[in-house]
Scaffold this motif. Sequence first.
Motif: not given
Lengths: 171, 348
Positions: B59-67, B114-119
């Motif tokens: 899963l994409v964690y950040s825009r700049d490429g952390y997976i 990147p993923v959007l985390f649930s609250d």
Amino acid sequence: MDMSCDDIRDLLPLYAGGELEDAERILAEAHLDGCASCARELDLYREDRARLAELRGDEPPAGTWARLQDGLQAELFPRRRSRYAFLLRLAAALLAGLALGVVFHKGRREAPAAPGSGTHEVVDAGALRALPAAAVRVPFVPVPRAPRANPEGRHHLPRVESFPPPDERDF
Amino acid sequence: MIRVAWFFLAALQGQEESTLRKMEREVTSIVEAVRPWLVQVTASFADAEGREPLHFSGLVYSRDGYIVTDASGVEAAAEIRVRSGESVLAARHVASDRRTGVAVLKAPAADLRPVLFSDGACRPGAWVVAVGNAFGMKSSVSVGTVGGVGRSILVGGRKYEDMIQMSAAIHPGDCGGILADSSGKFVGMIHSVYYPDSGEKEGGLGLLQLLGKDIPSLQPAGPAPIGFAVPAEGVKFAADRIIRHRRMVRGWLGVTARTPDPATRAQLGIPEGVGAEIVRVEPDSPARRARLRSGDILVEFAGEPVRDVDALRRKVADYEEPAAVRATVLRHGERRDVEIRIEIDPQR
């Protein structure tokens, strides 16, 4: 259709050699991912193959082949106990007797001409004694090929083995 | 006027949607939102055993490429490739956290979603949508419910805690994929599956057994598999620490502990909401060096009361560097003050 453990064990040599068709390979992988026992069999098979590949041409100890044959015979053709087994054997014996009776009866009806007529074949009794003994029945064992990794790879999903006590925490 | 009103009412009735259609629309919109977060991961190995490549998900964690993906898949990988959309990128393994099973990769990308985390946290009974790459089929979807939270599982001889149990069907290749809640937010990373043993195959036709045929379709079906996921909170904790420190950093005490049960509380006079009981002490650990023992009840730690084992574990994990901490334990009913030197988890 899911594969059973017995299906998988028959296919293990082919799977390890990367020689299964795609559909079978996918089913095999799905089963191996979910069955620790069969996955362990695959690992053991690969280990054995690797060890065999290291063997050189030394003569095995005397009696090795006989023991191996006995073991294979017992494993591949186990004597199964079944309440129908006796009935089946009896039926097989009756059928065999019937078949022999038919053959014998036909043979008598088609009896050759009186001796001296020259219409029947003379068999040399000595030649009959020289016939070889009944061939040794060797069960078929698929010859495993040298294992090689499937270059296409496999799809990954770890298997849960068990559930530790739920109230304990490690930190 | 009457005609206009009648026409308006008729139009409203025609737009009334069945519950099933509404649900379908909700689920498909969640899938469309989640799909861009999902990548395909392929790990190749260069060892002498000739291990075959592994295909799974990330899963994409950040825009700049952390997976973020599954740690067991990338362990000892010689080469890792990540496919996002039509792009195939060579990724580097930054580090993994063995306690959560989370690995962080870095791919040379600039504009990923990147993923959007649930609250909130997952709750038992909640609906979840699983999206992964089952058998290499991109963005495979299944829907299920959360069967439980806070589960402990053993995978590859390693214990994982706090796992989400779910009924959404997962398959080889889904590992590292996305679990989303009913609002389309990320709640977990697909981790593993449990295949219940169907046990001895009973029944079947005696005649078929006699003939030696084993027809799978005539055998009774076994129980359904159970999926497990790393909760989003655990993914975030591990990923943030790894990105910040370039390795996994969490405080470590070296114990197995639990919240005291009612019988232990009654025997030792410990009120509810207090204490964590040590079950085991690891050799060569901070707890061993502080002379803590099995049976000790930690009631105070770093100047604050210990509410339960989960609160203590979070407090210990928060440490990002070694630190000396004062604590109070109950041993055989007596209070003792101890000094513990918290260390960084050796990830063993």
